[in-house]
Enzyme design. Structure first.
Site, PDB file in Angstrom:
ATOM      1  N   GLU A 113     -14.238 -12.152   9.869  1.00  0.00           N
ATOM      2  CA  GLU A 113     -12.955 -11.634  10.361  1.00  0.00           C
ATOM      3  C   GLU A 113     -12.442 -10.545   9.430  1.00  0.00           C
ATOM      4  O   GLU A 113     -12.589 -10.635   8.210  1.00  0.00           O
ATOM      5  CB  GLU A 113     -11.950 -12.781  10.444  1.00  0.00           C
ATOM      6  N   ASP A 115      -8.776  -8.448   9.037  1.00  0.00           N
ATOM      7  CA  ASP A 115      -7.402  -8.595   9.544  1.00  0.00           C
ATOM      8  C   ASP A 115      -6.439  -7.514   9.083  1.00  0.00           C
ATOM      9  O   ASP A 115      -6.329  -7.228   7.883  1.00  0.00           O
ATOM     10  CB  ASP A 115      -6.796  -9.918   9.043  1.00  0.00           C
ATOM     11  N   GLU A 117      -2.378  -7.736   9.630  1.00  0.00           N
ATOM     12  CA  GLU A 117      -1.268  -8.532  10.150  1.00  0.00           C
ATOM     13  C   GLU A 117       0.035  -7.903   9.672  1.00  0.00           C
ATOM     14  O   GLU A 117       0.209  -7.668   8.471  1.00  0.00           O
ATOM     15  CB  GLU A 117      -1.351  -9.984   9.677  1.00  0.00           C
ATOM     16  N   THR A 131      -3.413  -7.908   4.746  1.00  0.00           N
ATOM     17  CA  THR A 131      -4.816  -7.712   5.086  1.00  0.00           C
ATOM     18  C   THR A 131      -5.645  -8.853   4.509  1.00  0.00           C
ATOM     19  O   THR A 131      -5.294  -9.440   3.485  1.00  0.00           O
ATOM     20  CB  THR A 131      -5.355  -6.374   4.550  1.00  0.00           C
ATOM     21  N   ASN A 132      -6.762  -9.140   5.185  1.00  0.00           N
ATOM     22  CA  ASN A 132      -7.644 -10.198   4.706  1.00  0.00           C
ATOM     23  C   ASN A 132      -9.048  -9.943   5.232  1.00  0.00           C
ATOM     24  O   ASN A 132      -9.230  -9.260   6.253  1.00  0.00           O
ATOM     25  CB  ASN A 132      -7.142 -11.572   5.157  1.00  0.00           C
ATOM     26  N   ARG A 141      -8.764 -13.631   0.714  1.00  0.00           N
ATOM     27  CA  ARG A 141      -8.927 -12.328   0.060  1.00  0.00           C
ATOM     28  C   ARG A 141      -7.766 -11.416   0.478  1.00  0.00           C
ATOM     29  O   ARG A 141      -7.969 -10.304   0.950  1.00  0.00           O
ATOM     30  CB  ARG A 141     -10.259 -11.707   0.437  1.00  0.00           C
ATOM     31  N   GLU A 142      -6.567 -11.887   0.270  1.00  0.00           N
ATOM     32  CA  GLU A 142      -5.393 -11.189   0.764  1.00  0.00           C
ATOM     33  C   GLU A 142      -4.979 -10.018  -0.145  1.00  0.00           C
ATOM     34  O   GLU A 142      -4.982 -10.138  -1.366  1.00  0.00           O
ATOM     35  CB  GLU A 142      -4.208 -12.149   0.887  1.00  0.00           C
ATOM     36  N   ASP A 206       7.442 -20.167  10.201  1.00  0.00           N
ATOM     37  CA  ASP A 206       7.270 -21.168   9.154  1.00  0.00           C
ATOM     38  C   ASP A 206       6.694 -20.570   7.874  1.00  0.00           C
ATOM     39  O   ASP A 206       6.694 -21.217   6.831  1.00  0.00           O
ATOM     40  CB  ASP A 206       6.372 -22.306   9.639  1.00  0.00           C
TER      41      ASP A 206
END
Length: 285
Positions: A113, A115, A117, A131-132, A141-142, A206
């Protein structure tokens, strides 16, 4: 973030140069208007997914208290360049998450994946771009960024370049993150599983806004994000196939990461007390 007067001067003096580059480059990055139904299909949300325009070349996703919405490419791709122009949810978008990502079949349990977001915020506060990268089911791995513009006012181009050498995240042709193939050091790289291109708009109050402290204000619903001018390029003779950063690209990447990066897992010692992940040791930018 740069606090010195020299750093502030560099921050502001470099921005106009970027704008000039964008004017020249965007015309070649986004390949015109395509009907979304040609390449994409709805994944959830019913009537909250809408195509419009005389050629069906615009799309919107909406979120209300009953459901979010999303779409995905009809095809799977192994490597490519993926561009999408997006205009994010305006106003009080706290608790909302707008995504653009590539994902292999998640049912394998070892999915890949990539990402983007976009985490909404209260009115007047900046979005967080999260991002990841997941390789064989392993993420964490953010990297997170603030943007140097308001992503709700106009369309901007968000791109993923993915080849056998690297994964590159770009915003308006400016590289903000590069994940390099470090298989020789034992780091799984995304090159075996084909992926679809997805986008979604959903509620995550959340955790999304200030760690979940700010909740979604449903009186502002429906929340809507807008899309146009997508491009999917899988031709191996494209420049992206052997893409690497030249001196200009490296300078832009350093500029973004110096002034607009707000979190980097490779610098979070509290999270990795036994040592940073292997790829962090070989980070070359």
């Amino acid at each position: 973030m740069g606090n010195s007067s020299n750093g502030d001067h560099e921050k502001h003096s470099f921005a106009p140069q970027i704008v000039m580059v964008l004017v020249l480059m965007l015309s070649t990055t986004v390949h015109g208007a395509h009907h979304f139904d040609n390449s994409f299909q709805q994944t959830f949300g019913g009537e909250r997914v809408k195509t419009y325009g005389s050629r069906g070349d615009h799309l919107s996703l909406s979120l209300d208290q009953y459901s979010g919405s999303g779409f995905a490419s009809k095809k799977d791709y192994l490597f490519g360049r993926f561009d999408m122009q997006m205009k994010l949810v305006a106003g009080n978008s706290a608790g909302t998450v707008t995504t653009l990502y590539l994902q292999s079949d998640p049912s394998t349990g070892r999915h890949d994946e990539i990402d983007f977001e976009f985490l909404g915020n209260v009115s007047g506060q900046p979005y967080t771009l999260h991002t990841n990268v997941f390789g064989e089911g392993k993420g964490s791995r953010e990297q997170q960024f603030r943007l140097w513009f308001d992503p709700t006012k106009n369309y901007h181009t968000y791109s993923i370049v993915w080849n056998s050498r690297l994964i590159m995240f770009l915003v308006d042709e400016i590289p903000i993150r590069v994940f390099v193939n470090h298989e020789k050091h034992g780091v799984p790289f995304l090159k075996k599983q084909p992926m679809k291109l997805y986008s979604s708009l959903w509620e995550a109050d959340d955790w999304a806004t200030q760690g979940g402290l700010v909740k979604t204000d449903w009186s502002k619903a429906p929340f809507t994000a807008y899309y146009r001018n997508y491009n999917i390029d899988t031709e191996r003779n494209g420049h992206w196939w052997n893409h690497d950063l030249d001196a200009t690209g490296r300078r832009r990447l350093r500029w973004v990461q110096r002034y607009y990066m707000i979190y980097n897992y490779c610098k979070d010692a509290n999270r990795f007390p036994q040592g940073y992940p292997t790829e962090c040791k070989h980070y070359r930018f």
